[in-house]
Design an enzyme around this catalytic site. Structure first.
Site, PDB file in Angstrom:
ATOM      1  N   ASN A  47       0.832  -1.211   0.000  1.00 49.75           N
ATOM      2  CA  ASN A  47       0.000   0.000   0.000  1.00 49.75           C
ATOM      3  C   ASN A  47       0.868   1.263   0.000  1.00 49.75           C
ATOM      4  OD1 ASN A  47      -2.465  -1.468   0.228  1.00 49.75           O
ATOM      5  ND2 ASN A  47      -2.032  -1.755   2.398  1.00 49.75           N
ATOM      6  N   HIS A 133     -13.936  -0.893   6.405  1.00 47.13           N
ATOM      7  CA  HIS A 133     -12.809  -1.689   6.901  1.00 47.13           C
ATOM      8  C   HIS A 133     -13.152  -2.398   8.213  1.00 47.13           C
ATOM      9  CE1 HIS A 133      -8.613  -2.185   8.508  1.00 47.13           C
ATOM     10  NE2 HIS A 133      -8.382  -2.442   7.233  1.00 47.13           N
ATOM     11  N   GLU A 175     -15.534   5.158   3.964  1.00 49.43           N
ATOM     12  CA  GLU A 175     -14.129   5.364   3.595  1.00 49.43           C
ATOM     13  C   GLU A 175     -14.076   6.346   2.427  1.00 49.43           C
ATOM     14  OE1 GLU A 175     -11.941   1.663   2.987  1.00 49.43           O
ATOM     15  OE2 GLU A 175     -12.982   0.767   4.689  1.00 49.43           O
ATOM     16  N   SER A 179     -10.762   0.068   0.465  1.00 46.88           N
ATOM     17  CA  SER A 179      -9.497  -0.654   0.501  1.00 46.88           C
ATOM     18  C   SER A 179      -9.463  -1.876  -0.418  1.00 46.88           C
ATOM     19  CB  SER A 179      -9.179  -1.083   1.932  1.00 46.88           C
ATOM     20  OG  SER A 179     -10.202  -1.887   2.457  1.00 46.88           O
ATOM     21  N   ASP A 204     -12.844   7.497   6.860  1.00 51.26           N
ATOM     22  CA  ASP A 204     -11.534   6.871   6.989  1.00 51.26           C
ATOM     23  C   ASP A 204     -10.893   6.952   5.602  1.00 51.26           C
ATOM     24  OD1 ASP A 204      -9.412   5.084   6.936  1.00 51.26           O
ATOM     25  OD2 ASP A 204     -10.433   3.542   8.108  1.00 51.26           O
ATOM     26  N   HIS A 207      -6.757   5.149   2.159  1.00 45.77           N
ATOM     27  CA  HIS A 207      -6.225   4.920   0.808  1.00 45.77           C
ATOM     28  C   HIS A 207      -6.309   6.141  -0.097  1.00 45.77           C
ATOM     29  CE1 HIS A 207      -5.716   0.655   1.615  1.00 45.77           C
ATOM     30  NE2 HIS A 207      -6.819   0.781   2.339  1.00 45.77           N
ATOM     31  N   LYS A 236       0.020   3.677   4.550  1.00 45.61           N
ATOM     32  CA  LYS A 236      -0.138   3.530   3.111  1.00 45.61           C
ATOM     33  C   LYS A 236       0.730   4.562   2.392  1.00 45.61           C
ATOM     34  CE  LYS A 236      -3.571   0.722   4.435  1.00 45.61           C
ATOM     35  NZ  LYS A 236      -4.486   0.658   5.576  1.00 45.61           N
TER      36      LYS A 236
END
Ligand SMILES: *Cc1c(COP(=O)(O)O)cnc(C)c1O
Length: 387
Positions: A47, A133, A175, A179, A204, A207, A236
């Site tokens: 990542n 997640h 998110e 992910s 969140d 990524h 990440k």
């Protein structure tokens, strides 16, 4: 049933479902290359989207930080573990993101657990995107609040849940970039709906941070949304580890009272914070890295389409290739490994049942020819595509 029977039964079940997990120790390099048992592999599993984990500026900052501050923080931030370096970095993050406060956590997992545990009470509810997640969903399950999951990236589904009356408070959770699917949440719609019903939004952006938005400020900045709670993780694109929660003044003070993962855990070492400061500078000045990553993503998608590979709509660094069955996904990953390509097969329960996949990740450290090799090898693997 004894303890040993319980444990061996659980392991049996995992084996039978081709879901047994094992770690494989790699001997160095976590950037473009991985090394294992004397063999080098092109790495399409990490990542480290900007290749910063190997960046000389981060390594030097960590080394100099260790020489100056030692290697351990010596205690919880509430005792002596919080240094002027921590304080300065929290302020830098807050300024960068346009928030009053940022609080550092030891990991994204801890940050999500801590926030949900500290915020949620018995009459409350958490409305979370179905594909959130595990660190969020597990914390939500453990909290005394009610958990309802809404269909992935569907504001209408959230709206229906928000309309149900409630005595307590609602927290909507999603998110920025997902992910496992690499797609992006419709943050504006979600935030507008949440606000209309008095719910706060937690995003969140593990990524998205560093990768998207002006100066790498992330998904929320890119979409012009300022959620009440923003979780950034540093494992990440920051190429390091740790996390931060961005919020307003009162919420930060509240978390400092009630977030047990902060109070009862040793703070991040100051030397690591020094490396994170170097990472932040690289990210802020990292348009060249983001351009390189974007070119690699475009090369993969264009080439993949020409070859007729089963790609998803994802335009992010996360490019899933859906397989379906667990064993089939493992077989394809194994065949790629035989060609010196390191690719992860992701299986349930990390992803929904029947959606085992290759989770390919592209980074700024890849060269264009790496992408071509990956495409050729994928093309050579016959895999069954799930509908
Ligand atoms: C990786 C990840 C986390 C966990 O962060 P760590 O710092 O690795 O503990 C949390 N949320 C999402 C969406 C992630 O991808």
């Amino acid at each position: 049933m004894s303890w040993s029977e319980r444990i061996s039964n659980a392991l049996e079940e995992r084996h039978a479902a081709s879901a047994f997990r094992q770690r494989q120790a790699n001997a160095g390099g976590n950037g473009r290359w991985l090394e294992q048992n004397g063999q080098r592999y092109l790495n399409f599993s990490g990542n480290d989207y900007l290749g910063l984990s190997q960046h000389p500026a981060l390594i030097a900052a960590w080394q100099q930080g260790a020489a100056r501050y030692g290697v351990g923080s010596g205690g919880s931030g509430h005792v002596t573990g919080f240094s002027t370096v921590h304080q300065q970095f929290e302020q830098q993050l807050a300024d960068w993101q346009g928030y009053s406060r940022a609080l550092l956590f030891i990991s994204g997992f801890a940050a999500n657990q801590a926030v949900l545990a500290a915020m949620m009470q018995a009459d409350d509810r958490i409305l979370a995107d179905k594909l959130s997640h595990a660190s969020l969903l597990e914390a939500a399950v453990q909290s005394p609040a009610q958990l309802r999951r809404f269909a992935h990236n569907q504001p209408q589904a959230l709206a229906r849940l928000l309309e149900k009356p409630l005595t307590g408070e609602t927290l909507t959770v999603t998110e920025g970039v997902f992910s496992m699917d690499g797609d992006t949440a419709p943050l504006n719609d979600l935030h507008n709906l949440a606000r209309k019903h008095g719910s706060w939004l937690l995003v969140d952006d593990a990524h998205g941070i560093g990768v998207v938005g002006e100066q790498g400020r992330g998904s929320c900045w890119q979409q012009g949304v300022k959620p009440e709670l923003l979780v950034l993780t540093f494992g990440k694109a920051f190429g390091c580890s740790g996390a931060a929660v961005l919020c307003d003044e009162a919420t930060a003070d509240y978390l400092l009272q009630f977030a047990r993962h902060l109070i009862y855990s040793t703070a991040m070492p100051a030397a690591q914070v020094c490396a994170l400061q170097a990472a932040l500078t690289c990210i802020q000045q990292g348009d060249d890295l983001r351009d390189k990553l974007a070119a690699n993503i475009a090369r993969f998608k264009t080439g993949g389409r020409q070859l007729g590979l089963a790609l998803t709509p994802s335009t992010s660094a996360i490019q899933p290739v859906m397989i379906g069955e667990n064993q089939a996904a493992l077989d394809v990953a194994q065949r790629l490994r035989e060609q010196q390509l390191w690719v992860s097969a992701i299986r349930p329960p990390t992803v929904p049942p029947g959606s085992a996949r290759l989770r390919l990740t592209l980074t700024a450290a890849h060269q264009p020819e790496d992408i071509d090799i990956l495409l050729e090898s994928l093309n050579g693997c016959s895999y069954r595509v799930s509908e």
